[in-house]
Motif scaffolding. Structure first.
Motif, short mmCIF file in Angstrom:
data_model
loop_
_atom_site.label_atom_id
_atom_site.label_comp_id
_atom_site.label_asym_id
_atom_site.label_seq_id
_atom_site.Cartn_x
_atom_site.Cartn_y
_atom_site.Cartn_z
N THR A 34 5.12 -12.48 -44.10
CA THR A 34 4.41 -13.42 -42.70
C THR A 34 4.12 -12.09 -41.39
OG1 THR A 34 6.31 -15.53 -43.61
CG2 THR A 34 5.82 -14.40 -41.31
N LEU A 35 3.10 -11.97 -41.63
CA LEU A 35 2.99 -11.50 -40.23
C LEU A 35 2.78 -11.99 -38.73
CD1 LEU A 35 1.13 -8.28 -39.57
CD2 LEU A 35 -0.83 -10.12 -39.34
N VAL A 36 4.31 -11.95 -37.66
CA VAL A 36 4.49 -11.76 -36.88
C VAL A 36 3.52 -11.12 -35.96
CG1 VAL A 36 6.56 -12.36 -35.48
CG2 VAL A 36 6.41 -12.46 -37.93
N ASP A 47 -8.02 -11.29 -29.91
CA ASP A 47 -8.57 -10.67 -30.31
C ASP A 47 -7.58 -9.83 -31.76
OD1 ASP A 47 -10.78 -9.81 -28.49
OD2 ASP A 47 -9.66 -8.71 -27.46
N ALA A 48 -6.31 -10.14 -31.19
CA ALA A 48 -5.57 -10.08 -31.90
C ALA A 48 -4.87 -10.89 -33.32
CB ALA A 48 -3.77 -10.30 -31.86
N ILE A 49 -5.74 -12.21 -32.85
CA ILE A 49 -5.59 -13.29 -34.11
C ILE A 49 -6.98 -12.64 -35.02
CG2 ILE A 49 -6.49 -15.55 -34.82
CD1 ILE A 49 -4.06 -16.51 -32.09
N ALA A 50 -7.73 -12.55 -34.20
CA ALA A 50 -9.56 -11.75 -35.40
C ALA A 50 -8.96 -10.95 -35.77
CB ALA A 50 -10.72 -11.88 -33.81
N ALA A 51 -8.04 -9.93 -36.11
CA ALA A 51 -7.94 -8.84 -36.59
C ALA A 51 -7.29 -9.47 -37.49
CB ALA A 51 -7.41 -7.80 -35.23
N ALA A 52 -5.92 -10.40 -37.29
CA ALA A 52 -4.88 -10.47 -38.42
C ALA A 52 -5.90 -11.60 -39.58
CB ALA A 52 -4.28 -11.03 -37.99
N ARG A 276 -11.66 3.89 -35.95
CA ARG A 276 -11.75 2.44 -36.59
C ARG A 276 -11.03 1.79 -35.74
NH1 ARG A 276 -7.86 4.30 -41.74
NH2 ARG A 276 -8.71 1.96 -42.65
N GLU A 277 -11.71 0.51 -36.68
CA GLU A 277 -11.54 -0.74 -36.20
C GLU A 277 -9.59 -1.11 -35.84
OE1 GLU A 277 -13.25 -2.41 -33.44
OE2 GLU A 277 -15.67 -1.88 -34.24
N VAL A 278 -9.63 -2.22 -34.77
CA VAL A 278 -8.07 -3.00 -35.40
C VAL A 278 -7.84 -3.20 -36.87
CG1 VAL A 278 -6.39 -3.79 -34.57
CG2 VAL A 278 -6.79 -2.46 -32.79
N ARG A 279 -8.86 -4.17 -36.97
CA ARG A 279 -9.31 -4.62 -38.60
C ARG A 279 -8.22 -3.70 -39.43
NH1 ARG A 279 -14.15 -5.98 -36.56
NH2 ARG A 279 -15.77 -4.67 -38.08
N ASP A 280 -9.33 -2.79 -39.66
CA ASP A 280 -9.33 -1.68 -41.10
C ASP A 280 -8.19 -1.21 -40.63
OD1 ASP A 280 -12.14 -2.75 -41.24
OD2 ASP A 280 -12.54 -1.27 -40.18
N CYS A 281 -7.24 -0.85 -40.09
CA CYS A 281 -6.56 0.21 -39.73
C CYS A 281 -5.99 -0.87 -40.06
CB CYS A 281 -6.09 0.29 -38.60
SG CYS A 281 -6.99 1.69 -38.08
N LEU A 282 -5.38 -2.88 -39.28
CA LEU A 282 -4.11 -3.55 -40.19
C LEU A 282 -3.98 -3.53 -40.76
CD1 LEU A 282 -1.73 -5.47 -38.46
CD2 LEU A 282 -3.95 -7.16 -38.26
N ALA A 283 -5.45 -4.16 -42.02
CA ALA A 283 -5.63 -3.73 -43.02
C ALA A 283 -5.31 -3.05 -44.11
CB ALA A 283 -7.06 -4.50 -43.75
N GLU A 284 -5.18 -1.74 -43.91
CA GLU A 284 -4.38 -0.66 -44.86
C GLU A 284 -3.15 -0.98 -44.71
OE1 GLU A 284 -4.05 4.04 -43.86
OE2 GLU A 284 -5.74 3.76 -43.61
#
Length: 320
Positions: A34-36, A47-52, A276-284
């Motif tokens: 679960t990601l909160v 933007d945050a939802i798109a990255a998640a 790096r894009e936020v989405r890539d950092c979050l995935a890592e």
């Protein structure tokens, strides 16, 4: 599919999720966590939802967005459920809390009934974060807590909070953005002549938490004198110079996009080093749910770094 539930309760949200699953089979159950997402209402929520959502293709999860609304309003919770094409490989639940529900224990109470059973919880503050994330009511629910000092209104003050209040399980995207830098430098030092580094200089913007962290990491890993200097130009981290007996290893990025790796006895190499894009950092960050001990050591290593006042000048690369 998007379903709005104004002035609702967490019980009603759960019932709606079960109803949608039974009627349309829209929700798969293969969630790994679960990601909160914790933020203020309207503060870049989409933007945050798109990255998640992008990260969820690698890590299927339930995404709960906890958006704090007006604290002086009457207590109320509005909810929105997104599935299918509006939710990537996940299901997104947006909770907007007002009045007493806009923060604190009450906000954490809205999240708890919606957490996936027997699954890890990751909390992410994409903008402003509490000074001590592990002590925040939502942070106490999580095994991993992700912040981003660069996105805060005062990045360096946020970074100092990260240093002062670090707890195992904390991490920051300013650290994740350094992965390509760390990989290139480590690879260069793993090649002959295998000489120890005698000193290092890390240059970057005056306000750059990533530059501070990179210097702290080198101070710990190399056990050598490391100086952090301002850069005459360029965004973020601009250059790293590692001195060795046979000559320096130098990695520079004057334009914020393309880097040049220079080593004695080898031709210069151009490498992609765009921020790096936020989405890539979050995935890592979602790939690991155990504490990042190296990040903790890098934070501690910042205290070992000396400060330079003379700006480091890095020449532009022709054709880059």
């Amino acid at each position: 599919m998007i379903v709005d539930l104004p002035s609702t309760t967490t019980s009603a949200v759960n019932r709606k999720l079960v109803e949608m699953r039974a009627s349309g089979g829209a929700l798969t159950m293969g969630r790994v966590l679960t990601l909160v997402i914790v933020t203020e209402d309207g503060a870049g929520i989409e933007d945050a939802i798109a990255a998640a959502n992008s990260a969820s293709h690698e890590h299927p999860c339930r995404i709960i967005v906890l958006a704090y609304g007006a604290r002086k309003a009457a207590p109320r919770m509005d909810a929105q459920i997104r599935v299918g094409g509006d939710a990537g490989a996940s299901e997104v639940i947006v909770l907007r809390g007002y009045g007493q529900l806009a923060g604190g224990e009450a906000a954490a109470g809205m999240v708890m009934p919606l957490l996936l059973p027997d699954a890890p919880v990751v909390a992410w503050w994409p903008n402003e974060a509490p000074a001590a994330p592990a002590e925040d009511p939502v942070g106490r629910l999580a095994t991993r807590r992700i912040t981003d000092a660069l996105a805060a209104r005062n990045p360096m003050r946020a970074f100092e909070h990260r240093r002062a209040n670090y707890v195992a399980g904390d991490t920051d995207l300013t650290w994740t953005r350094l992965t390509p830098w760390r990989a290139l430098l480590a690879t260069a030092l793993d090649a002959p002549p295998y000489e120890p580094v005698t000193s290092a200089v890390v240059a970057g913007e005056a306000i750059s938490p990533s530059t501070e962290l990179l210097a702290g990491w080198l101070a710990v890993r190399l056990d050598a004198k490391v100086k952090r200097s301002p850069a005459a130009s360029g965004p973020g981290v601009v250059s790293v110079r590692l001195e060795r007996r046979s000559g320096a290893v130098e990695l520079v990025r004057p334009d914020g996009k393309v880097g040049r790796l220079r080593q004695p006895g080898q031709p210069d190499r151009l490498v992609a080093l765009a921020r790096r894009e936020v989405r890539d950092c979050l995935a890592e960050e979602l790939r690991r749910l155990d504490p990042d001990e190296i990040y903790g050591a890098a934070l501690a290593g910042v205290s070992k770094v000396t400060r330079g006042r003379t700006p480091v000048k890095v020449p532009a690369m022709a054709g880059a």
